[in-house]
Design an enzyme around this catalytic site. Structure first.
Site, PDB file in Angstrom:
ATOM      1  N   LYS A 209       0.686  -1.257  -0.158  1.00 31.67           N
ATOM      2  CA  LYS A 209       0.014   0.001  -0.065  1.00 31.67           C
ATOM      3  C   LYS A 209       1.002   1.043   0.083  1.00 31.67           C
ATOM      4  O   LYS A 209       0.305   2.369  -0.292  1.00 31.67           O
ATOM      5  CB  LYS A 209      -0.990  -0.139   1.201  1.00 31.67           C
ATOM      6  CG  LYS A 209      -0.123  -0.337   2.608  1.00 31.67           C
ATOM      7  CD  LYS A 209      -1.493  -0.070   3.696  1.00 31.67           C
ATOM      8  CE  LYS A 209      -0.808   0.052   4.864  1.00 31.67           C
ATOM      9  NZ  LYS A 209      -1.091  -1.315   5.683  1.00 31.67           N
ATOM     10  N   ARG A 210       2.279   1.186   0.279  1.00 30.96           N
ATOM     11  CA  ARG A 210       2.982   2.525   0.367  1.00 30.96           C
ATOM     12  C   ARG A 210       3.452   2.668  -1.100  1.00 30.96           C
ATOM     13  O   ARG A 210       3.951   3.813  -1.278  1.00 30.96           O
ATOM     14  CB  ARG A 210       4.029   2.211   1.124  1.00 30.96           C
ATOM     15  CG  ARG A 210       3.521   2.551   2.653  1.00 30.96           C
ATOM     16  CD  ARG A 210       4.808   2.139   3.925  1.00 30.96           C
ATOM     17  NE  ARG A 210       4.910   0.636   3.824  1.00 30.96           N
ATOM     18  CZ  ARG A 210       4.249  -0.220   4.526  1.00 30.96           C
ATOM     19  NH1 ARG A 210       3.271   0.106   4.866  1.00 30.96           N
ATOM     20  NH2 ARG A 210       4.705  -1.556   4.221  1.00 30.96           N
TER      21      ARG A 210
END
Ligand code: GLU
Length: 437
Positions: A209-210
């Site tokens: 998700k980063r």
């Protein structure tokens, strides 16, 4: 063959990830392809990690991508999604069935399911046959009375008459438990299709998700075109036979089949995403393009409301072809709306090392002043004439004038640029430039 019924079953425990969006999309496409139903089921059984904010972002993201679901509870033509948190009665009934058939036992307050110890073959539409055996009995109701994921997932797939379970590969390891439960309920399991992972653009890891491009909401924030994002997502693991990349949605629906999804992991490619977005951007009908552009500019720093609407539209029409993304729009058109734009000093020095910029500008100004009509043709003819007369390349005029009136070396075609700026502004900028340099 029964009517196809597929579901997207996210847990609202994090922001809407590209992998999850692709799972939703593949389910949706398959439903459309087979003229079946696409169901949205929110698996909100984790009180500690579920958050309303995640749910809102998810629903918004699905709408943004155009992935609308076809049924659900509710009346008046507005169906909500199904929420597992509202279906405890159903789960209780199914648990009773297992209990009454002697397929459960209690230990330490939890309810366990007795596995059959029969070897299974999972016929996966993407991965082929996968052999498994579920060796250990597993918990179906926790000691706090809450049914676990495996149980509610299978009960819902049964009660919603799901025909194809299309989900991420990370669930392959759960599938043998699920098949045990389907068998215990005397229901033939649906067909399975486990979609391979999306790898980050570099290295071997799964996209997290980063990573840039991982969250659907960021595409909307950065003014990507939803149709383009959806088109790109289709290509993460699937491609039409002729290897085309830009396809209208109805064609994708016609061509898409879940069996054709590649069994190897897909790799996220930010450049391709941007390229596809820019192609969609250029293909937008002018009105649509202008509408979106104005929405982007509204929150920006340019005082476009002080300018005539026709002028703004001319600027946008001129720039559409060269613009790569709406995110770069405010900077791309800045000099059409202010006299205090920056000059690219480095580019100027480079030009000056090759020829005499001021002399070119001086000659151009004299000729330009006497033009009656400033349009693409008149400006082009004028520059060609000047180049011939002075025995230089047209580029010397084109680069010098562009730099003087826009401060930079890239932008829309120069002849159109001068037409849109208009004679007065061009002359003003030529004067201002010669005073400053
Ligand atoms: N709720 C599960 C997840 O978000 C999906 C399970 C499924 O699709 O069967 O990963």
């Amino acid at each position: 063959m029964n009517d196809v019924r597929v579901r997207f079953a996210p847990s609202p425990t994090g922001f809407f990830h590209i992998g999850s969006a692709r799972t939703a999309l593949f389910n949706w496409l398959y439903a459309k392809h087979r003229k079946g139903k696409f169901i949205l089921r929110i698996e909100d059984t984790d009180d500690e990690r579920d958050r309303k904010e995640f749910l809102d972002v998810l629903i918004h993201g699905l709408h943004w991508l155009g992935l609308h679901w076809d049924e659900g509870p509710g009346v008046g033509g507005e169906y909500g999604p199904y929420f597992q948190s509202q279906r405890s009665d159903i789960y209780r009934k199914y648990i009773e069935i297992l209990r009454s058939e002697g397929l459960t036992y209690e230990r330490d307050g939890a309810l366990y399911f007795r596995v059959s110890h029969r070897p299974q073959v999972i016929h996966d539409l993407i991965r082929g046959d996968v052999s498994r055996e579920e060796e250990k009995d597993f918990v179906i109701v926790r000691s706090n009375g809450k049914p676990v994921f495996h149980l509610v997932n299978v009960v819902d797939d049964i009660s919603m008459r799901i025909t194809h379970i299309i989900r991420g590969e990370d669930h392959l390891s759960n599938t043998s438990k699920h098949i045990e439960l389907f068998n215990a309920f005397g229901v033939k399991p649906p067909l399975f299709a486990h979609i391979p992972l999306i790898l980050k653009s570099q290295g071997s890891g799964k996209m997290s998700k980063r990573d840039t491009g991982a969250l659907i909401e960021d595409y909307e924030k950065n003014h990507f075109i939803a149709d383009a994002v959806r088109n790109y997502l289709c290509l993460l693991g699937w491609s039409p036979k002729e290897d085309r990349e830009i396809l209208p949605l109805d064609e994708i629906i016609r061509l898409f089949d879940i069996c054709d999804v590649n069994r190897n992991n897909a790799r996220f490619d930010e450049k391709k995403m941007s390229f596809i977005n820019s192609e969609y951007l250029r293909a937008l009908p002018l009105d649509d393009f202008c509408g979106r552009a104005l929405a982007v500019l509204k929150s920006g720093h340019l005082a476009i409301e002080e300018f005539d609407a026709h002028y703004v539209r001319d600027v946008l029409a001129l720039c559409q072809e060269k613009l790569r993304s709406f995110a770069e729009l405010p900077n791309f058109i800045e000099y059409f709306f202010t006299e205090s734009f920056p000059y690219d000093r480095e580019a100027l020095a480079k030009l000056q090392s090759k020829f005499d910029v001021q002399t070119r500008l001086h000659k151009f100004k004299l000729a330009f002043e006497s033009l009656d009509v400033v349009d693409e043709t008149s400006v082009e003819n004028l520059i060609r004439q000047l180049a011939t007369d002075h025995g230089v390349n047209t580029g010397e005029y084109i680069h010098s004038v562009r730099l003087a009136v826009s401060g930079r070396t890239v932008g829309p075609g120069l002849f159109g640029l001068l037409r849109v700026l208009g004679k007065q502004v061009v002359l003003k900028r030529l004067n201002a430039f010669s005073k400053k340099n």
